[in-house]
Design a protein around this motif. Sequence first.
Motif, short mmCIF file in Angstrom:
data_model
loop_
_atom_site.label_atom_id
_atom_site.label_comp_id
_atom_site.label_asym_id
_atom_site.label_seq_id
_atom_site.Cartn_x
_atom_site.Cartn_y
_atom_site.Cartn_z
N PHE A 3 1.56 -10.77 -12.77
CA PHE A 3 2.56 -10.45 -13.79
C PHE A 3 2.11 -9.33 -14.73
O PHE A 3 2.82 -9.00 -15.68
CB PHE A 3 2.89 -11.72 -14.60
CG PHE A 3 3.46 -12.82 -13.74
CD1 PHE A 3 4.79 -12.79 -13.34
CD2 PHE A 3 2.67 -13.86 -13.31
CE1 PHE A 3 5.31 -13.78 -12.54
CE2 PHE A 3 3.18 -14.87 -12.51
CZ PHE A 3 4.51 -14.83 -12.12
N ILE A 4 0.89 -8.78 -14.51
CA ILE A 4 0.40 -7.71 -15.38
C ILE A 4 0.13 -6.45 -14.55
O ILE A 4 -0.95 -6.31 -13.96
CB ILE A 4 -0.90 -8.13 -16.13
CG1 ILE A 4 -0.68 -9.47 -16.82
CG2 ILE A 4 -1.32 -7.07 -17.14
CD1 ILE A 4 -1.94 -10.06 -17.41
N PRO A 5 1.10 -5.55 -14.44
CA PRO A 5 0.92 -4.37 -13.60
C PRO A 5 0.11 -3.27 -14.28
O PRO A 5 0.66 -2.27 -14.75
CB PRO A 5 2.36 -3.92 -13.31
CG PRO A 5 3.14 -4.40 -14.48
CD PRO A 5 2.43 -5.58 -15.07
N MET A 60 -2.08 -2.79 1.65
CA MET A 60 -1.35 -1.55 1.96
C MET A 60 -0.42 -1.16 0.82
O MET A 60 -0.15 0.01 0.60
CB MET A 60 -0.56 -1.71 3.26
CG MET A 60 -1.42 -1.68 4.50
SD MET A 60 -0.47 -1.52 6.03
CE MET A 60 0.33 -3.11 6.17
N GLY A 61 0.04 -2.18 0.08
CA GLY A 61 0.89 -1.90 -1.08
C GLY A 61 0.13 -1.17 -2.17
O GLY A 61 0.72 -0.45 -2.98
N LEU A 96 7.10 5.80 1.42
CA LEU A 96 7.82 5.68 2.69
C LEU A 96 9.29 5.39 2.44
O LEU A 96 9.65 4.90 1.37
CB LEU A 96 7.25 4.51 3.51
CG LEU A 96 5.74 4.50 3.78
CD1 LEU A 96 5.34 3.15 4.37
CD2 LEU A 96 5.36 5.62 4.71
N LYS A 97 10.12 5.67 3.45
CA LYS A 97 11.55 5.36 3.30
C LYS A 97 11.82 3.88 3.55
O LYS A 97 12.73 3.30 2.96
CB LYS A 97 12.38 6.21 4.28
CG LYS A 97 12.54 7.65 3.87
CD LYS A 97 13.28 7.83 2.57
CE LYS A 97 14.78 7.68 2.78
NZ LYS A 97 15.51 7.97 1.50
N GLY A 98 11.05 3.30 4.45
CA GLY A 98 11.28 1.88 4.74
C GLY A 98 10.34 1.36 5.81
O GLY A 98 9.55 2.11 6.39
N VAL A 99 10.44 0.05 6.03
CA VAL A 99 9.56 -0.63 6.99
C VAL A 99 10.42 -1.37 8.01
O VAL A 99 11.39 -2.03 7.65
CB VAL A 99 8.64 -1.65 6.26
CG1 VAL A 99 7.83 -2.47 7.26
CG2 VAL A 99 7.73 -0.94 5.28
N ILE A 100 10.05 -1.21 9.29
CA ILE A 100 10.70 -2.02 10.34
C ILE A 100 9.61 -2.90 10.95
O ILE A 100 8.63 -2.40 11.47
CB ILE A 100 11.38 -1.15 11.41
CG1 ILE A 100 12.47 -0.29 10.76
CG2 ILE A 100 11.97 -2.03 12.51
CD1 ILE A 100 13.21 0.62 11.71
N ASN A 136 8.42 -6.97 0.93
CA ASN A 136 9.67 -6.72 0.21
C ASN A 136 9.67 -7.39 -1.16
O ASN A 136 10.10 -6.81 -2.15
CB ASN A 136 10.84 -7.22 1.06
CG ASN A 136 12.16 -7.15 0.32
OD1 ASN A 136 12.52 -8.08 -0.37
ND2 ASN A 136 12.85 -6.04 0.46
N GLY A 137 9.14 -8.62 -1.22
CA GLY A 137 9.15 -9.37 -2.49
C GLY A 137 8.34 -8.70 -3.57
O GLY A 137 8.78 -8.61 -4.71
N ARG A 138 7.16 -8.20 -3.24
CA ARG A 138 6.29 -7.61 -4.27
C ARG A 138 6.55 -6.11 -4.47
O ARG A 138 6.53 -5.63 -5.59
CB ARG A 138 4.84 -7.84 -3.88
CG ARG A 138 3.90 -7.23 -4.90
CD ARG A 138 2.55 -7.86 -4.89
NE ARG A 138 1.70 -7.22 -5.88
CZ ARG A 138 0.80 -7.83 -6.60
NH1 ARG A 138 0.65 -9.11 -6.49
NH2 ARG A 138 0.05 -7.18 -7.46
N TYR A 139 6.75 -5.39 -3.37
CA TYR A 139 6.83 -3.92 -3.49
C TYR A 139 8.26 -3.38 -3.38
O TYR A 139 8.48 -2.20 -3.66
CB TYR A 139 5.92 -3.27 -2.44
CG TYR A 139 4.47 -3.68 -2.62
CD1 TYR A 139 3.75 -3.25 -3.73
CD2 TYR A 139 3.85 -4.52 -1.71
CE1 TYR A 139 2.43 -3.66 -3.91
CE2 TYR A 139 2.54 -4.93 -1.89
CZ TYR A 139 1.83 -4.49 -3.00
OH TYR A 139 0.54 -4.89 -3.19
N GLY A 140 9.18 -4.22 -2.94
CA GLY A 140 10.60 -3.87 -2.99
C GLY A 140 11.06 -2.78 -2.04
O GLY A 140 12.12 -2.20 -2.26
N PHE A 141 10.33 -2.50 -0.97
CA PHE A 141 10.78 -1.46 -0.05
C PHE A 141 11.87 -2.00 0.89
O PHE A 141 11.94 -3.21 1.11
CB PHE A 141 9.60 -0.90 0.78
CG PHE A 141 8.75 -1.96 1.43
CD1 PHE A 141 9.20 -2.67 2.53
CD2 PHE A 141 7.49 -2.25 0.93
CE1 PHE A 141 8.42 -3.64 3.12
CE2 PHE A 141 6.70 -3.22 1.52
CZ PHE A 141 7.16 -3.92 2.62
#
Lengths: 205, 293
Positions: free
Chosen positions: A22-24, B150-151, B182-186, B202-207
């Motif tokens: 929660f701390i970026p 990788m994130g 990157l544009k996205g991940v498959i 997707n949950g953490r990095y939102g790509f």
Amino acid sequence: MKREIPILIVGITGFAMLIQYFIPTDWSETIFTKSQDWIIIIGILSMPLGIWSLVKANVNKLKDPNEWFYSAVLLLGFLIMIVTCLNGENLSGNSIFNNIFNYVLVPIQSTIFSLLAFFIASAAYRAFRARSILATILLITAFLVMFRFMPLGPVSTINAKIVSWILQVPNMAANRAIMMGIGLGATATAMKIILGVERTYMGHD
Amino acid sequence: MNIFEKIMKVDRRWVYLAIGLAVSIPAVYELVATYILKKENTTINIPITPSPEVKKVYDFVESMKPGEHLFICVDYDPSSMAELNPMTTAIVNQAFAKDIKIIFVTLSQFGPGLVEQITSSLAAAHNKVRGEDYAFLGYRPYPAITILAMGVDFRVPFPEDYYGTPLDSLPIMDGIKNFNNLKGVIELTSGNTADFWITYGNGRYGFPLALGITGVMSANYYQYLSSDQLLGIIPGVKGAAEYEELVGFPGDGKAQMAYQVIAHAVILVFIIISNIAFFGTRKRKGGMEGGAQ
């Protein structure tokens, strides 16, 4: 101390990982990266143990007149794959490593997996019977989902819409309920471990 | 024992024989058409209508501009390559044809051989150069940790690519630090790595994330479509055939549809026969068996 120190390590590490999410900031990212390195290092240390255990068990089986052949094949395959991939250049193109992968491993795995079609057909024949209301619902759903593969023009189009609804509405509702249950259970267990309430991972209560 | 009871208790080997003969029909047809009738196109053509979830993946790749980076994770093994290789091939064909740069990674221990197979044949067909137009970073165990690392930076889990070249020496990796570039991940998978990509990727990095999965897995992942955690799904051979139809490269997916359709038809017939026999025996007994099995 044999109990307290592991509990303290788990507690501090668990809370640190929980808080950093929660701390970026740069320092939290550094802690995160370093902890990942540690997980990989600990994991790699378990690999020689696994290899030793596998080799030892199969070397012992070489003495068994009924099982020596399978263990010999395993040990031979194990050694060949290690030797052929020691040189990095052998990983690409027409190398022995790639040829063994393409012409031994791929057909073996594909053959074993393709047998599943026969077992599924037999299981479907016996399981999908309208014995009760719930079984009938299962039967109709399975029938419709399998029927979407049939290319029957407008009938297929209507069926595809019904299957899409089944997958995206009732299936989603059931799956989400299960996933939320699993998530809450995992969170509760993780908190119990971090707080030292759950101690069975140390090998005793 | 009457006819219904005989059908109910049929030896499973008859079912195996029926399935074996059924899936042989398209193969026998192809052999006869090729060697006796001397036809050029011997594949049984099954009409394919692309579904919305497959078309979304296609549209996503199609919307990318030349030079943009697509990340493809090949997380399956040879046992499921019949289902997943056709869709991987179709996506790579589409991306290479549009001059999109591809970064491959695998989180399956059998993945490197499969990526090597795909890249060596398709890169040659599209005149693509390793390190410039595509890169294969290699395999790492522990999917969740690898995705999270990788994130932060691809160079953390993969300081070198699969062939031992430092990532900083690869032209394709210029300006590419992590998923943000990157544009996205498959993700093409036959296992639970899809869960790791959804949760930790997707949950953490939102790509933007799309899945290519086996047919039996598809019911578990449709829920993520309506929550927009996935932009699309390519399910099984049918999904692969739909993708091939959209891309315009007929491949193994379309060829396998004939086998899939006939096998499913036989299973459906067996289910119908089994239920007719079940109701026939129940009528004779005058009662109803209880409980789902």
